[in-house]
Design a protein around this motif. Structure first.
Motif, PDB file in Angstrom:
ATOM      1  N   GLN A 205      42.144  36.929  36.854  1.00 58.79           N
ATOM      2  CA  GLN A 205      41.037  37.479  38.098  1.00 58.79           C
ATOM      3  C   GLN A 205      40.308  38.833  38.234  1.00 58.79           C
ATOM      4  OE1 GLN A 205      40.461  35.685  41.280  1.00 58.79           O
ATOM      5  NE2 GLN A 205      39.195  37.232  41.853  1.00 58.79           N
ATOM      6  N   LYS A 206      41.361  39.843  37.017  1.00 58.84           N
ATOM      7  CA  LYS A 206      40.703  41.147  37.140  1.00 58.84           C
ATOM      8  C   LYS A 206      39.477  40.100  36.136  1.00 58.84           C
ATOM      9  CE  LYS A 206      41.580  45.221  35.195  1.00 58.84           C
ATOM     10  NZ  LYS A 206      41.370  46.077  36.110  1.00 58.84           N
ATOM     11  N   MET A 207      39.536  40.060  35.246  1.00 56.58           N
ATOM     12  CA  MET A 207      38.582  39.360  34.393  1.00 56.58           C
ATOM     13  C   MET A 207      36.868  38.979  35.071  1.00 56.58           C
ATOM     14  SD  MET A 207      39.199  40.930  31.569  1.00 56.58           S
ATOM     15  CE  MET A 207      37.610  39.186  30.534  1.00 56.58           C
ATOM     16  N   ARG A 208      37.387  38.117  36.218  1.00 61.76           N
ATOM     17  CA  ARG A 208      36.218  37.362  36.627  1.00 61.76           C
ATOM     18  C   ARG A 208      35.908  38.098  37.531  1.00 61.76           C
ATOM     19  NH1 ARG A 208      35.746  32.206  37.872  1.00 61.76           N
ATOM     20  NH2 ARG A 208      36.665  30.341  37.039  1.00 61.76           N
ATOM     21  N   SER A 209      36.522  38.950  38.534  1.00 61.76           N
ATOM     22  CA  SER A 209      36.252  40.282  39.592  1.00 61.76           C
ATOM     23  C   SER A 209      35.153  41.077  38.923  1.00 61.76           C
ATOM     24  CB  SER A 209      36.888  40.384  40.468  1.00 61.76           C
ATOM     25  OG  SER A 209      38.445  41.088  39.805  1.00 61.76           O
ATOM     26  N   GLU A 210      35.532  41.668  37.569  1.00 63.38           N
ATOM     27  CA  GLU A 210      35.050  43.058  36.931  1.00 63.38           C
ATOM     28  C   GLU A 210      34.310  42.910  36.532  1.00 63.38           C
ATOM     29  OE1 GLU A 210      38.122  45.778  36.114  1.00 63.38           O
ATOM     30  OE2 GLU A 210      39.342  45.222  38.289  1.00 63.38           O
ATOM     31  N   HIS A 211      34.612  41.327  35.179  1.00 59.10           N
ATOM     32  CA  HIS A 211      33.783  40.955  33.823  1.00 59.10           C
ATOM     33  C   HIS A 211      32.300  39.640  34.147  1.00 59.10           C
ATOM     34  CE1 HIS A 211      35.661  44.696  32.686  1.00 59.10           C
ATOM     35  NE2 HIS A 211      36.924  44.814  32.502  1.00 59.10           N
ATOM     36  N   ASP A 212      32.799  38.736  34.968  1.00 57.63           N
ATOM     37  CA  ASP A 212      32.689  37.700  34.651  1.00 57.63           C
ATOM     38  C   ASP A 212      30.864  38.132  34.432  1.00 57.63           C
ATOM     39  OD1 ASP A 212      32.104  34.594  35.608  1.00 57.63           O
ATOM     40  OD2 ASP A 212      30.099  35.543  36.020  1.00 57.63           O
ATOM     41  N   PRO A 213      30.737  37.239  32.964  1.00 62.11           N
ATOM     42  CA  PRO A 213      29.264  37.187  32.557  1.00 62.11           C
ATOM     43  C   PRO A 213      27.585  36.927  33.583  1.00 62.11           C
ATOM     44  CG  PRO A 213      30.217  35.428  31.155  1.00 62.11           C
ATOM     45  CD  PRO A 213      31.690  36.403  32.018  1.00 62.11           C
ATOM     46  N   ILE A 214      27.838  36.240  33.979  1.00 60.28           N
ATOM     47  CA  ILE A 214      26.856  35.745  35.217  1.00 60.28           C
ATOM     48  C   ILE A 214      26.441  36.733  37.070  1.00 60.28           C
ATOM     49  CG2 ILE A 214      26.632  33.515  36.534  1.00 60.28           C
ATOM     50  CD1 ILE A 214      27.693  31.674  35.203  1.00 60.28           C
ATOM     51  N   GLU A 215      27.707  36.941  36.950  1.00 59.40           N
ATOM     52  CA  GLU A 215      27.974  37.898  38.310  1.00 59.40           C
ATOM     53  C   GLU A 215      27.232  39.325  37.736  1.00 59.40           C
ATOM     54  OE1 GLU A 215      28.234  39.281  41.795  1.00 59.40           O
ATOM     55  OE2 GLU A 215      28.496  37.130  41.311  1.00 59.40           O
ATOM     56  N   GLN A 216      27.742  39.078  36.801  1.00 55.09           N
ATOM     57  CA  GLN A 216      27.443  41.173  35.590  1.00 55.09           C
ATOM     58  C   GLN A 216      25.947  41.394  35.849  1.00 55.09           C
ATOM     59  OE1 GLN A 216      28.423  42.757  31.987  1.00 55.09           O
ATOM     60  NE2 GLN A 216      29.875  41.300  32.192  1.00 55.09           N
ATOM     61  N   VAL A 217      24.564  39.316  35.357  1.00 53.94           N
ATOM     62  CA  VAL A 217      23.715  39.224  35.484  1.00 53.94           C
ATOM     63  C   VAL A 217      22.881  39.528  36.984  1.00 53.94           C
ATOM     64  CG1 VAL A 217      21.374  37.795  34.888  1.00 53.94           C
ATOM     65  CG2 VAL A 217      23.058  38.149  33.130  1.00 53.94           C
ATOM     66  N   ARG A 218      23.644  38.301  37.845  1.00 56.46           N
ATOM     67  CA  ARG A 218      23.283  38.423  38.722  1.00 56.46           C
ATOM     68  C   ARG A 218      23.665  39.283  39.915  1.00 56.46           C
ATOM     69  NH1 ARG A 218      25.755  38.427  43.610  1.00 56.46           N
ATOM     70  NH2 ARG A 218      25.428  36.903  45.893  1.00 56.46           N
ATOM     71  N   VAL A 219      24.102  40.213  39.582  1.00 55.70           N
ATOM     72  CA  VAL A 219      23.768  41.893  40.271  1.00 55.70           C
ATOM     73  C   VAL A 219      23.136  42.647  39.738  1.00 55.70           C
ATOM     74  CG1 VAL A 219      25.458  44.168  40.285  1.00 55.70           C
ATOM     75  CG2 VAL A 219      26.666  41.783  40.962  1.00 55.70           C
ATOM     76  N   ARG A 220      22.784  42.747  38.624  1.00 63.26           N
ATOM     77  CA  ARG A 220      21.494  42.968  38.077  1.00 63.26           C
ATOM     78  C   ARG A 220      20.102  43.279  38.620  1.00 63.26           C
ATOM     79  NH1 ARG A 220      24.595  42.979  32.748  1.00 63.26           N
ATOM     80  NH2 ARG A 220      22.588  41.915  32.432  1.00 63.26           N
TER      81      ARG A 220
END
Length: 351
Positions: free
Chosen positions: A289-304
């Protein structure tokens, strides 16, 4: 009376020089500055892989997919970023966690999913299944079920490029578990001796088949694995598609310039078990869950994309819907396409 020991023959200057050449010191570059178009493209491609794998997991649970099925969920940035640095003719070869690699190389989602369900419209006519799909047209050479076997084959692809005198590069993927296989180091030695244009991409998802790298590997920095063969290596944040793209640019330029092989250790993470039959009890739910919430590759792009106002929530939802429709179409095709004719048992066989 003791006889004097014979002196070793003197080494020539050329011998001394060849043995004293030092491995180049390469460090991880800064993540690439993506344009709006690059961010959107990366987002869409990674999302396609994620949704495809989620659907494959569902079909496996429903009994439409048999045998082994290894999902790529969490590792999407690696193949997406590497593909962004390729040119026509560059090859890719990998192990059995291969669906994402095929989609990154623009193979048909219908063809991939139909192969998973064993239908005649599959990329290998329904005879290869999850671990054995190929496309000469798209320069994708498998999908290999034998751990580490693809490394020697990928080295052979690089040899063919050098022999033909083209500037193409072989992208040879394997995991942290396969990095301990003997044929890997035989391939390293040959590639270094002949300066073959091959990028060895170690997808370090930390657990191989279920054992932590800290318990199974004496050297856990996999970018150093080529040191004794004078192959430089770079450790890369494999959860950031921009970091992968930067490293891919360096690696492909290095190989095309005739400098020989290079290792990229992609520090990544798979959210699911080794295969669909693996409950992954060797790691905690909190870690995943920590990896999903802090390092997810798709979410990083979405936030940017949202922070830079390059896309709105509605626009990103529209991309997700488009991707889901593609995957749903592939699943529908894969469940209803005809099974191979029995005569296919005797085709494509070399006697």
């Amino acid at each position: 009376m003791a006889t004097a020991a014979k002196k070793a023959p003197a080494k020539s200057r050329s011998d001394n020089k060849s043995r004293s050449d030092k491995q180049p010191n390469l460090s991880a570059p800064k993540p690439a500055d993506f344009t709006k178009e690059e961010e959107l493209s990366a987002y869409r491609h990674m999302l396609l892989i994620r949704r495809f794998e989620e659907k494959a997991g569902q079909l496996y649970g429903m009994g439409f997919i048999g045998g082994f099925c290894h999902l790529y969920i969490g590792q999407e940035a690696v193949v997406t970023g590497m593909k962004m640095a390729l040119v026509e003719g560059d090859q890719m070869i990998t192990a059995y966690r291969d669906h994402g690699h095929m989609l990154a190389m623009d193979l048909s989602p219908r063809g991939v999913m139909a192969e998973l369900t064993g239908r005649r419209g599959g990329l290998s006519k329904g005879k290869g299944g999850s671990m054995h799909m190929f496309s000469k047209e798209k320069h994708f050479y498998g999908g290999h079920g034998i751990v580490g076997a693809q490394v020697s084959l990928g080295t052979g692809l690089a040899f063919a490029n050098r022999y033909r005198g083209n500037k193409n590069v072989s992208l040879t993927y394997f995991g942290d578990g396969a990095a301990n296989q003997g044929q890997v180091y035989e391939s390293f030695n040959m590639a270094s001796l002949w300066k073959l244009p091959v990028i060895y991409i170690i997808e370090n998802n930390r657990y191989a088949m279920g054992t932590s790298v800290s318990r199974s590997s004496a050297e856990t920095d996999f970018s150093h694995r080529g040191a004794s063969f004078k192959i430089p290596g770079i450790q890369v944040d494999g959860m950031d598609v921009r970091a992968v793209k930067s490293a891919a640019d360096i690696a492909t330029e290095w190989c095309r310039a005739g400098n020989g092989p290079l290792i990229l250790e992609m520090q990544t993470y798979r959210y699911r078990g080794h295969s669909m039959s693996d409950p992954a009890k060797y790691r905690s739910k909190e870690e995943v869950q920590k990896m999903r919430s802090e390092h997810d590759p798709i979410e990083q792009v979405r936030v940017r994309l949202l922070d830079k106002k390059w896309a709105s929530e509605d626009e990103l939802k529209a991309i997700d819907k488009e991707v889901r429709d593609i995957v749903a179409d592939a699943a529908e095709f894969a469940q209803n396409d005809a099974e191979p004719d029995p005569s296919e048992l005797w085709t494509d066989i070399v006697l």
